[in-house]
Structure formats: C-alpha cells, structure tokens
Scaffold this motif. Sequence first.
Motif, PDB file in Angstrom:
ATOM      1  N   PRO A   1       0.011   7.393   2.333  1.00  0.00           N
ATOM      2  CA  PRO A   1      -0.695   8.584   1.833  1.00  0.00           C
ATOM      3  C   PRO A   1       0.238   9.743   1.532  1.00  0.00           C
ATOM      4  CG  PRO A   1      -1.786   7.694   3.754  1.00  0.00           C
ATOM      5  CD  PRO A   1      -0.533   6.908   3.589  1.00  0.00           C
ATOM      6  N   GLU A   2       1.344   9.859   2.281  1.00  0.00           N
ATOM      7  CA  GLU A   2       2.216  11.013   2.050  1.00  0.00           C
ATOM      8  C   GLU A   2       2.931  10.912   0.704  1.00  0.00           C
ATOM      9  OE1 GLU A   2       2.180   9.006   4.609  1.00  0.00           O
ATOM     10  OE2 GLU A   2       4.150   8.564   5.438  1.00  0.00           O
TER      11      GLU A   2
ATOM     12  N   ASP B   1       0.841  -1.183   0.000  1.00  0.00           N
ATOM     13  CA  ASP B   1       0.000   0.000   0.000  1.00  0.00           C
ATOM     14  C   ASP B   1       0.877   1.232   0.000  1.00  0.00           C
ATOM     15  OD1 ASP B   1      -2.542  -0.986  -0.119  1.00  0.00           O
ATOM     16  OD2 ASP B   1      -2.587  -1.442   2.023  1.00  0.00           O
ATOM     17  N   VAL B   2       0.578   2.147  -0.880  1.00  0.00           N
ATOM     18  CA  VAL B   2       1.360   3.378  -0.937  1.00  0.00           C
ATOM     19  C   VAL B   2       0.973   4.263   0.241  1.00  0.00           C
ATOM     20  CG1 VAL B   2       1.869   5.408  -2.308  1.00  0.00           C
ATOM     21  CG2 VAL B   2       1.458   3.232  -3.423  1.00  0.00           C
TER      22      VAL B   2
ATOM     23  N   ALA C   1       1.269   9.769  -1.975  1.00  0.00           N
ATOM     24  CA  ALA C   1       0.208   9.671  -2.981  1.00  0.00           C
ATOM     25  C   ALA C   1       0.467  10.630  -4.135  1.00  0.00           C
ATOM     26  CB  ALA C   1      -1.138   9.968  -2.340  1.00  0.00           C
ATOM     27  N   ARG C   2       0.994  11.802  -3.818  1.00  0.00           N
ATOM     28  CA  ARG C   2       1.205  12.783  -4.875  1.00  0.00           C
ATOM     29  C   ARG C   2       2.285  12.342  -5.840  1.00  0.00           C
ATOM     30  NH1 ARG C   2       1.873  18.323  -2.046  1.00  0.00           N
ATOM     31  NH2 ARG C   2       2.630  16.987  -0.404  1.00  0.00           N
TER      32      ARG C   2
ATOM     33  N   LEU D   1       2.978   9.337  -6.575  1.00  0.00           N
ATOM     34  CA  LEU D   1       2.380   8.285  -7.400  1.00  0.00           C
ATOM     35  C   LEU D   1       1.537   8.905  -8.504  1.00  0.00           C
ATOM     36  CD1 LEU D   1       2.086   5.254  -7.662  1.00  0.00           C
ATOM     37  CD2 LEU D   1       0.066   5.374  -6.231  1.00  0.00           C
ATOM     38  N   SER D   2       0.737   9.891  -8.150  1.00  0.00           N
ATOM     39  CA  SER D   2      -0.143  10.473  -9.158  1.00  0.00           C
ATOM     40  C   SER D   2       0.685  11.173 -10.242  1.00  0.00           C
ATOM     41  CB  SER D   2      -1.107  11.464  -8.497  1.00  0.00           C
ATOM     42  OG  SER D   2      -0.401  12.559  -7.984  1.00  0.00           O
TER      43      SER D   2
END
Lengths: 252, 109
Positions: free
Chosen positions: B25-26, B22-23, B28-29, B31-32
Amino acid sequence: MAALRSHYLALTVVLFVFGFLGALAYRSNVTVGTATATGDRHEQLVQIVENLEQKKGALEGELQRLREEIADQERLDAARRGLSQSYTAELERLRMLAGLVSVKGPGVVVTLADNQHPPDGAIDPNNYIIHDYDVRAIANALWLGGAEAIGINEERLVQSSAIRCVGTTVLVNSTRVGSPFVISAVGDPNALLAALDADQDAALLLHEYVKTLGLKVSASPADEMLIPAYRGSLSPRVLRSIDQNPVPGGGG
Amino acid sequence: MIYFPLIGLLLGVLGGYLIRYDVPPEYARYLSIAVLAALDSTLGGVRALLERTFNDRLFITGFLSNTILAALITFFGDRLGVNLYLAAVIAFGVRLFQNLAIIRRLVFK
C-alpha cells in the motif's frame, strides 16, 4: 514505412506498460488516490490490515490443503508398510486433539450475543455486551466437561489458542470474531451441559445474566456437529497428550 | 501493424493480472503516478501521430522522464510532508484532457 513501424512499436511498449501497471493496480486492490493521497495514516493502516487479512486467508487455505495432503500420504504410507491399525488410529486421535483435523460428532452448541437494547439509563453499557472473558469461561467449562474439540465461530481452539479482547471485537487464534459467538463443542452432550452448570461463571451467564442483563445466552445439545480443523500455524514441535485428562490445554 | 499497440495493451493487462505480486500500500501512489504517466504518454503519442510529428525518441524519453520526475516529486513530497504528488497528478490530468480535445478535433475535422 520503417518509421511508421517504429512509431507503433514505441506506442506498443508504452501501452504494454500502461496495461500492466493498470491491471496490477486493479488486482492489488489498493485504493489509489483517496485514502493514500490525503496522507491519512489511519486509513493507510486500515488498508494494510485488510490487505494482510486477505493474504492470511489465502495462506490458511493453502496450509489446510497441505495438511490434508500430509495426512493422506501418511495414511497411504501406513497402509503400504502394513503398519498396524492401532498405530494409525492413535495418529488420528492425536491429530484430532491437536486440532489438525476437523471433528464430527454429537455435542453442545452455546451461543452468546450482546443485549442490543440496553435499558435507558444503564449504569455501565459494558454490562450488556459479551466479553472475551465470557467466551473464555464457556470454553474452559466445556474443556472441563471433556470436550474433544471446541470451535468458536468456525475457529478451532488448540493448545496455543488465546481468547482475548481487541477493541470492539474478540480475537480467537488471531482471527477477529464478534457477537453473536457460536461455541460448538464435540463430546458427550450431557456431560458438557452438566459442566456448564457446574462452572460458576458459565452458570451465571446462562441462568442469571440472561434474565438480569438481557444477554442472549443459550446452550443446547446437538446430534451432529462439524468443527473445522485449525487453520493457523503451529509453532510447538513436540506435543504430548496427557492421557488421564485428554484435553489439549484449556485456552485461558 | 496498427493492432500492435492494442496487442501490447492486452498482453500488459494479462501480465499485470496474472503476476503473483501485490503492490504494498505504501507504494500505491507510485503505481498510480506511473499509470497516469503511461496514459498521458499514450494520448500524447496518438496526438503526435495524427499531427504527423511523432518521434520515437521523443516519445519514449518523454514517457520515461515524466515517470521518473513524477516518482521523484512523490518521494520528496513524502519526505517533506507535502503532497507534491498531487502536482504530478494535476499536470498529467490537465494534459490528458487537453490531448483528448486535440485528438477529437483532429479526428472529426
């Protein structure tokens, strides 16, 4: 032709990366963009909590499965080595007291719910909701009544359980529960109901506040109840049951 | 041969879906940004193929350098307290639509 082939290979590599990352982002259930791009600290924290709670749920399921497996293996082992019936029965009893197996039997169900329509001009709105100490009072009274197992909204109480207030919800075993609270206890229904009446706080909730504050509190006997096993981790390495008073700690 | 990229995409989706990771949350950007960079490169590549100007090295290095620059911008943006990350999102986003428009023209010409 060779050039064309390498074109497609290059595209393949990048598309692979795209698919991989895209699927990962989708599956990780991380909101990309809105919540994080605004740099909103609060939303980030909420997200982290939600992700962790999801993970916790999965791990609890795994723990549950492994505990059942251990119990099964021990039963098999005892049978193979011809250990006496009383030994395995004792093991089962201790496991039940420790909250590691689900318990079935007659008992009492106590439900507590907020008064959702406090009268206009109520002096303190806090008076019209159920608090952690209300739940604690009921649980402690039920232990005193000789309850073998107690569950609050499917959360089993064990020796290390705490019932405490966190913001607008109540934390039981590090799981958030809210109104309505359904507290089920396995034990002799008559003794449990008598214990509730004998306890000052519990009796106030059941008989006084129902009328004066409009809290929805009721206690009723049940013939057959199932209280699930404890799903969290147990840190103590050694536990001993106190035989005069077979109660695994009183919560509070 | 022409199906290779599609097979790559399928394998990627499968791998990304099945991997037990699981990536946080910090990240996440990041990844996007990486997803956007890959999508941008793909459309750019398709466009170059249709224009017959495709060059493997340019394609791969373009993808890598775009991703790395976007990640760096995001990182420094975080340090500075500015959402520099949005610069990369907008740059990629604008190019996505441009490339799509050009591809459309090339296909339906």
